[in-house]
Scaffold this motif. Structure first.
Motif, PDB file in Angstrom:
ATOM      1  N   TYR A  47       0.833  -1.202   0.000  1.00  0.00           N
ATOM      2  CA  TYR A  47       0.000   0.000   0.000  1.00  0.00           C
ATOM      3  C   TYR A  47       0.871   1.257   0.000  1.00  0.00           C
ATOM      4  CZ  TYR A  47      -3.753   3.228   1.262  1.00  0.00           C
ATOM      5  OH  TYR A  47      -4.654   4.273   1.270  1.00  0.00           O
ATOM      6  N   VAL A  48       1.918   1.260   0.798  1.00  0.00           N
ATOM      7  CA  VAL A  48       2.852   2.395   0.813  1.00  0.00           C
ATOM      8  C   VAL A  48       3.459   2.565  -0.583  1.00  0.00           C
ATOM      9  CG1 VAL A  48       5.070   3.236   1.703  1.00  0.00           C
ATOM     10  CG2 VAL A  48       3.370   2.300   3.280  1.00  0.00           C
ATOM     11  N   HIS A  49       3.841   1.463  -1.204  1.00  0.00           N
ATOM     12  CA  HIS A  49       4.407   1.514  -2.550  1.00  0.00           C
ATOM     13  C   HIS A  49       3.391   2.115  -3.539  1.00  0.00           C
ATOM     14  CE1 HIS A  49       6.767   0.364  -6.034  1.00  0.00           C
ATOM     15  NE2 HIS A  49       5.668  -0.164  -6.536  1.00  0.00           N
ATOM     16  N   GLN A  50       2.142   1.699  -3.448  1.00  0.00           N
ATOM     17  CA  GLN A  50       1.100   2.233  -4.333  1.00  0.00           C
ATOM     18  C   GLN A  50       0.918   3.735  -4.123  1.00  0.00           C
ATOM     19  OE1 GLN A  50      -2.399  -0.093  -3.525  1.00  0.00           O
ATOM     20  NE2 GLN A  50      -1.545  -1.938  -4.445  1.00  0.00           N
ATOM     21  N   LEU A  51       0.911   4.160  -2.866  1.00  0.00           N
ATOM     22  CA  LEU A  51       0.774   5.588  -2.570  1.00  0.00           C
ATOM     23  C   LEU A  51       1.956   6.381  -3.134  1.00  0.00           C
ATOM     24  CD1 LEU A  51      -0.510   5.573   1.130  1.00  0.00           C
ATOM     25  CD2 LEU A  51      -1.834   6.093  -0.929  1.00  0.00           C
ATOM     26  N   CYS A  52       3.157   5.829  -3.005  1.00  0.00           N
ATOM     27  CA  CYS A  52       4.351   6.488  -3.540  1.00  0.00           C
ATOM     28  C   CYS A  52       4.275   6.595  -5.058  1.00  0.00           C
ATOM     29  CB  CYS A  52       5.623   5.733  -3.142  1.00  0.00           C
ATOM     30  SG  CYS A  52       6.065   5.904  -1.411  1.00  0.00           S
ATOM     31  N   ALA A  53       3.856   5.519  -5.704  1.00  0.00           N
ATOM     32  CA  ALA A  53       3.746   5.515  -7.161  1.00  0.00           C
ATOM     33  C   ALA A  53       2.725   6.551  -7.620  1.00  0.00           C
ATOM     34  CB  ALA A  53       3.363   4.121  -7.654  1.00  0.00           C
ATOM     35  N   GLN A  54       1.599   6.646  -6.921  1.00  0.00           N
ATOM     36  CA  GLN A  54       0.581   7.631  -7.282  1.00  0.00           C
ATOM     37  C   GLN A  54       1.095   9.053  -7.064  1.00  0.00           C
ATOM     38  OE1 GLN A  54      -2.457   7.045  -8.823  1.00  0.00           O
ATOM     39  NE2 GLN A  54      -2.254   9.247  -9.107  1.00  0.00           N
ATOM     40  N   LYS A  55       1.797   9.250  -5.973  1.00  0.00           N
ATOM     41  CA  LYS A  55       2.350  10.579  -5.689  1.00  0.00           C
ATOM     42  C   LYS A  55       3.348  10.972  -6.770  1.00  0.00           C
ATOM     43  CE  LYS A  55       4.038  13.418  -1.998  1.00  0.00           C
ATOM     44  NZ  LYS A  55       3.829  13.638  -0.598  1.00  0.00           N
ATOM     45  N   PHE A  56       4.171  10.019  -7.207  1.00  0.00           N
ATOM     46  CA  PHE A  56       5.137  10.289  -8.268  1.00  0.00           C
ATOM     47  C   PHE A  56       4.415  10.647  -9.564  1.00  0.00           C
ATOM     48  CE2 PHE A  56       7.699   8.975 -11.884  1.00  0.00           C
ATOM     49  CZ  PHE A  56       8.848   9.713 -11.659  1.00  0.00           C
ATOM     50  N   LYS A  57       3.365   9.891  -9.919  1.00  0.00           N
ATOM     51  CA  LYS A  57       2.603  10.184 -11.132  1.00  0.00           C
ATOM     52  C   LYS A  57       2.002  11.578 -11.066  1.00  0.00           C
ATOM     53  CE  LYS A  57       1.138   5.729 -12.889  1.00  0.00           C
ATOM     54  NZ  LYS A  57      -0.001   4.861 -13.179  1.00  0.00           N
ATOM     55  N   ASP A  58       1.444  11.924  -9.921  1.00  0.00           N
ATOM     56  CA  ASP A  58       0.840  13.246  -9.755  1.00  0.00           C
ATOM     57  C   ASP A  58       1.882  14.345  -9.914  1.00  0.00           C
ATOM     58  OD1 ASP A  58      -1.564  11.954  -9.282  1.00  0.00           O
ATOM     59  OD2 ASP A  58      -1.512  12.270  -7.101  1.00  0.00           O
ATOM     60  N   MET A  59       3.040  14.152  -9.327  1.00  0.00           N
ATOM     61  CA  MET A  59       4.099  15.157  -9.421  1.00  0.00           C
ATOM     62  C   MET A  59       4.640  15.223 -10.841  1.00  0.00           C
ATOM     63  SD  MET A  59       6.058  15.096  -5.807  1.00  0.00           S
ATOM     64  CE  MET A  59       6.792  16.635  -6.245  1.00  0.00           C
ATOM     65  N   GLU A  60       4.748  14.083 -11.493  1.00  0.00           N
ATOM     66  CA  GLU A  60       5.238  14.045 -12.864  1.00  0.00           C
ATOM     67  C   GLU A  60       4.307  14.843 -13.775  1.00  0.00           C
ATOM     68  OE1 GLU A  60       7.098  10.611 -15.638  1.00  0.00           O
ATOM     69  OE2 GLU A  60       5.081  10.206 -14.864  1.00  0.00           O
ATOM     70  N   LYS A  61       2.999  14.667 -13.620  1.00  0.00           N
ATOM     71  CA  LYS A  61       2.021  15.429 -14.415  1.00  0.00           C
ATOM     72  C   LYS A  61       2.198  16.924 -14.185  1.00  0.00           C
ATOM     73  CE  LYS A  61      -1.542  11.915 -14.071  1.00  0.00           C
ATOM     74  NZ  LYS A  61      -2.833  11.610 -13.452  1.00  0.00           N
ATOM     75  N   TYR A  62       2.354  17.303 -12.933  1.00  0.00           N
ATOM     76  CA  TYR A  62       2.529  18.708 -12.590  1.00  0.00           C
ATOM     77  C   TYR A  62       3.781  19.279 -13.250  1.00  0.00           C
ATOM     78  CZ  TYR A  62       3.565  22.857  -9.862  1.00  0.00           C
ATOM     79  OH  TYR A  62       3.878  24.131  -9.487  1.00  0.00           O
ATOM     80  N   ILE A  63       4.872  18.545 -13.174  1.00  0.00           N
ATOM     81  CA  ILE A  63       6.142  19.011 -13.726  1.00  0.00           C
ATOM     82  C   ILE A  63       6.062  19.094 -15.245  1.00  0.00           C
ATOM     83  CG2 ILE A  63       8.571  18.378 -14.057  1.00  0.00           C
ATOM     84  CD1 ILE A  63       8.423  17.256 -11.136  1.00  0.00           C
ATOM     85  N   VAL A  64       5.510  18.083 -15.881  1.00  0.00           N
ATOM     86  CA  VAL A  64       5.380  18.094 -17.342  1.00  0.00           C
ATOM     87  C   VAL A  64       4.491  19.245 -17.778  1.00  0.00           C
ATOM     88  CG1 VAL A  64       4.450  16.822 -19.318  1.00  0.00           C
ATOM     89  CG2 VAL A  64       5.902  15.648 -17.651  1.00  0.00           C
ATOM     90  N   ASN A  65       3.375  19.442 -17.093  1.00  0.00           N
ATOM     91  CA  ASN A  65       2.480  20.549 -17.442  1.00  0.00           C
ATOM     92  C   ASN A  65       3.158  21.899 -17.254  1.00  0.00           C
ATOM     93  OD1 ASN A  65       0.396  18.861 -18.189  1.00  0.00           O
ATOM     94  ND2 ASN A  65      -0.592  18.931 -16.184  1.00  0.00           N
ATOM     95  N   ALA A  66       3.912  22.033 -16.185  1.00  0.00           N
ATOM     96  CA  ALA A  66       4.630  23.291 -15.941  1.00  0.00           C
ATOM     97  C   ALA A  66       5.684  23.515 -17.021  1.00  0.00           C
ATOM     98  CB  ALA A  66       5.284  23.279 -14.555  1.00  0.00           C
ATOM     99  N   PHE A  67       6.370  22.466 -17.406  1.00  0.00           N
ATOM    100  CA  PHE A  67       7.396  22.547 -18.448  1.00  0.00           C
ATOM    101  C   PHE A  67       6.751  22.918 -19.782  1.00  0.00           C
ATOM    102  CE2 PHE A  67      10.145  20.704 -21.731  1.00  0.00           C
ATOM    103  CZ  PHE A  67      11.345  21.282 -21.382  1.00  0.00           C
ATOM    104  N   ASP A  68       5.638  22.270 -20.129  1.00  0.00           N
ATOM    105  CA  ASP A  68       4.935  22.555 -21.381  1.00  0.00           C
ATOM    106  C   ASP A  68       4.449  24.002 -21.415  1.00  0.00           C
ATOM    107  OD1 ASP A  68       5.358  19.995 -22.303  1.00  0.00           O
ATOM    108  OD2 ASP A  68       3.331  19.294 -21.830  1.00  0.00           O
ATOM    109  N   TYR A  69       3.930  24.479 -20.294  1.00  0.00           N
ATOM    110  CA  TYR A  69       3.433  25.848 -20.214  1.00  0.00           C
ATOM    111  C   TYR A  69       4.575  26.843 -20.399  1.00  0.00           C
ATOM    112  CZ  TYR A  69       1.441  30.129 -18.348  1.00  0.00           C
ATOM    113  OH  TYR A  69       1.032  31.433 -18.191  1.00  0.00           O
ATOM    114  N   GLU A  70       5.688  26.578 -19.753  1.00  0.00           N
ATOM    115  CA  GLU A  70       6.839  27.475 -19.784  1.00  0.00           C
ATOM    116  C   GLU A  70       7.415  27.614 -21.192  1.00  0.00           C
ATOM    117  OE1 GLU A  70      10.350  29.246 -17.428  1.00  0.00           O
ATOM    118  OE2 GLU A  70       8.554  28.354 -16.592  1.00  0.00           O
ATOM    119  N   TYR A  71       7.387  26.532 -21.942  1.00  0.00           N
ATOM    120  CA  TYR A  71       8.057  26.526 -23.245  1.00  0.00           C
ATOM    121  C   TYR A  71       7.080  26.478 -24.421  1.00  0.00           C
ATOM    122  CZ  TYR A  71      12.254  26.044 -20.559  1.00  0.00           C
ATOM    123  OH  TYR A  71      13.264  26.275 -19.662  1.00  0.00           O
ATOM    124  N   SER A  72       5.843  26.826 -24.191  1.00  0.00           N
ATOM    125  CA  SER A  72       4.904  26.847 -25.312  1.00  0.00           C
ATOM    126  C   SER A  72       4.601  28.261 -25.760  1.00  0.00           C
ATOM    127  CB  SER A  72       3.617  26.126 -24.942  1.00  0.00           C
ATOM    128  OG  SER A  72       3.010  26.708 -23.820  1.00  0.00           O
TER     129      SER A  72
END
Length: 72
Positions: A47-72
């Motif tokens: 369960y801890v592993h699943q929570l970590c994986a979800q947190k990573f996915k959420d942060m990855e989306k945020y970072i990718v979206n921020a990167f796309d916004y910055e360079y679009s």
């Protein structure tokens, strides 16, 4: 099946990865022995592993979206 206390402790741990075990048990409202038993439980670890994986996915989306916004 995990109890609500186990899920709560897992979430606290994932949200605070540098937390001491002393503070973790206090925040989760469990004894030191219970904290240790939870951490040894394979279902809890998964369960801890699943929570970590979800947190990573959420942060990855945020970072990718921020990167796309910055360079679009």
């Amino acid at each position: 099946m995990l109890t609500q206390k186990q899920m709560n402790m897992a979430q606290i741990w994932v949200d605070n990865p540098n937390i001491s075990m002393e503070e973790l048990k206090d925040r989760a409202g469990v004894s030191q022995k219970t904290c240790y038993m939870y951490r040894q439980n394979e279902e809890f670890q998964e369960y801890v592993h699943q929570l970590c994986a979800q947190k990573f996915k959420d942060m990855e989306k945020y970072i990718v979206n921020a990167f796309d916004y910055e360079y679009s």
